[in-house]
Design a protein around this motif. Sequence first.
Motif, short mmCIF file in Angstrom:
data_model
loop_
_atom_site.label_atom_id
_atom_site.label_comp_id
_atom_site.label_asym_id
_atom_site.label_seq_id
_atom_site.Cartn_x
_atom_site.Cartn_y
_atom_site.Cartn_z
N SER A 170 22.60 13.91 -17.52
CA SER A 170 21.99 14.18 -16.21
C SER A 170 23.08 14.18 -15.15
O SER A 170 24.10 13.49 -15.28
N PHE A 202 13.48 5.99 -11.27
CA PHE A 202 14.53 6.22 -12.26
C PHE A 202 13.95 6.38 -13.66
O PHE A 202 14.51 7.09 -14.51
N ASP A 203 12.82 5.76 -13.93
CA ASP A 203 12.19 5.86 -15.24
C ASP A 203 11.87 7.31 -15.61
O ASP A 203 11.87 7.68 -16.78
N ARG A 262 18.21 -2.72 -12.30
CA ARG A 262 17.03 -2.51 -13.14
C ARG A 262 17.30 -2.73 -14.62
O ARG A 262 16.37 -2.63 -15.43
N TYR A 319 24.07 13.93 -10.96
CA TYR A 319 23.69 13.52 -9.62
C TYR A 319 24.79 13.95 -8.66
O TYR A 319 25.95 13.54 -8.80
N LEU A 366 15.57 7.72 -6.13
CA LEU A 366 15.94 8.20 -7.45
C LEU A 366 16.21 7.07 -8.44
O LEU A 366 15.92 7.19 -9.63
N PHE A 367 16.81 5.98 -7.94
CA PHE A 367 17.28 4.93 -8.84
C PHE A 367 16.49 3.64 -8.73
O PHE A 367 16.87 2.62 -9.29
N THR A 410 17.24 -2.51 -3.44
CA THR A 410 16.34 -1.70 -4.24
C THR A 410 14.96 -1.81 -3.64
O THR A 410 14.75 -2.61 -2.73
N ILE A 457 20.93 1.11 -10.17
CA ILE A 457 20.59 1.19 -11.60
C ILE A 457 20.86 -0.15 -12.29
O ILE A 457 20.06 -0.63 -13.09
N LEU A 498 25.15 9.72 -17.33
CA LEU A 498 24.81 9.97 -15.94
C LEU A 498 26.09 10.33 -15.21
O LEU A 498 27.00 9.51 -15.10
N ALA A 510 15.02 8.54 -17.02
CA ALA A 510 15.69 7.74 -18.04
C ALA A 510 14.95 7.74 -19.37
O ALA A 510 15.57 7.77 -20.44
N ALA A 535 24.46 3.77 -5.54
CA ALA A 535 23.46 4.28 -6.49
C ALA A 535 23.59 3.59 -7.83
O ALA A 535 22.59 3.19 -8.46
#
Length: 603
Positions: free
Chosen positions: A367, A409-410, A265, A369, A404-405, A17, A262, A335, A413, A258
């Motif tokens: 969402s 990402f926030d 986080r 992807y 993106l992640f 990340t 996520i 997602l 999200a 990906a």
Amino acid sequence: MLTTMLKQGVAAVLGLTLAAPSGGASVAPQARPTYAPGDGAVSPAACAAVGITLRDPREDESYASVGAPMLRRTAPPPVAVPVAPSVKEDRVEYSGPPVILYGPPPPPAPPPPIGGMPMPPHPPANTERYPDAAPNPVKRVADEPVSTFSIDVDTAAYSNVRRFIAEGSTPPRDAVRVEEMINYFDYGYTRPRSASEPFAVTTAVAASPWSEGRQIVHIGLQGYELPEAERRPLNLTFMVDVSGSMFSDDKLPLARQAMNLIIDRLRPEDRVAVTYYAGSVGTAVGPTSGSEKLKLRCAVASLNSGGGTAGAAGMVNAYDQAEAAFGRGKVNRILMFTDGDFNVGVTDDKRIEDYVADKRATGIYLSVYGFGRGNYQDARMQTIAQAGNGVAAYVDDLNEARRLFGPAFDRGAFPIADDVKIQVEFNPARVSEYRLIGYETRLLNEEDFNNDAVDAGEVGSGASVTALYEITPVGGPSQIPERRYEGNRPAATGAGDPNGEIGFVQVRYKLPGQPTSRLMQSAVANRASGPVSAQPPEATRWAMAVAAFGQRLRGDPWMTADFDNAAILSLAQGARGEDPYGERAAFVQMVRAAGTLPARREP
């Protein structure tokens, strides 16, 4: 000691990340040197300890998580048999190794053509689909003074266009959504100070770089960035396409990476369920705390591709999981990771859109992807994301996944506003014509602006929205010819107050979970005499460069022929400014590469 080092090496790969989005630039990965409680290296033994079985990669047969066998990936082990010595009379001319088939036999070869020459093998059919949207026309202010559209914070078109150019091919015109290319970048707009008024509006007017005598109206909408303490718990459901079409490295393997970004986080108060669909559907793990990262990583690692694509059934299962863990004070979101290809069960886009729109009313958003090439179904993914009040993005490589992640990402999200609409009314005393650049799939009727029942786009924490109009000032070079009959001609108007307004911007939005919209208003003004923004703001110049590139790729008729790639490069180079993550430098390189692309020779 060696075992420990190997485990740490695997964990470093799974835990990649960044501290900031990369936007396609080359960025060194970060490794997590130690594990938090509930985390650790993924292995068959470690996953078995948390109740998840990983397939042994040494098995001859590869099975999808739904249990449908795939074609054998590895040859069977050799069998030892006695071999008698040959004699010269038994020997035949060598013609290559024998062909061993696994799975069903291929269809019979077509007969040779007349003349006996063999037919070349056919490449796989390209079934990619994009929304069919013609560029917005020029409007006469005297006839249609008001322009209304739903905001679009998606970026799928930019990374998809980048993928085509990197492969040395010209993107299909319908793949180029200019607003998504513009909105890929941060413009440093003034930030709002309160979540109760979550937007700040920035406007500027500049001379059009590609049309003499015309001007560009730049409208920027900056969203409020939620402090960490104000970010509600996440109730996420991963809906993962594990069909056979997701087999290649740029699809399911990249989607796994990906999802791990996520998982990196997640906070203890967050929950994630991992569902999958292929010919049938299932759940790898139900709603699980963000503190149990190893369990979630094992669930992701257990996903293997094979079988058909029952996307609609997968949605039903994902919504069931999301509803089971639904929380009023949480962010409830599905997602979806897919190439968009549905071929089992319900495949009609309209039926799927209606289903997702109905589920949106429950407070669960969706969402999408996208991954891969060759059968990427962009049109379907745009439809689903818009109906689900979510974002649509395309992941062309690991750097884009990090962008993106990671911290970005926030923006997808944590929502700060729903049903965000923009309406611009032009002053006929100052503007004779206008056209909105992009947003062709987001246009609304004028009466939709005040109708809170009409759906529009969602904006997440810290996200921004940019829109550009090209306008013709009164007395400027008109693009619409004069009408023959006097009664059909607009009434003559003067230039008006030289310091007066050229337009009026209104923004409607709902705070998350609220049924009634709020209104923001801002005037756009500039002097009617003298040069207009001889040195416009850097943000405006960069937005115009990206817009010019997108319009050229799309072949828009409003672009003059002499504003070529060299002119776009010059404009972009002069507006790069601070570029801490290399996003603008990467765009400049993409423009250069596009200048060498061959002309399109096939549909």
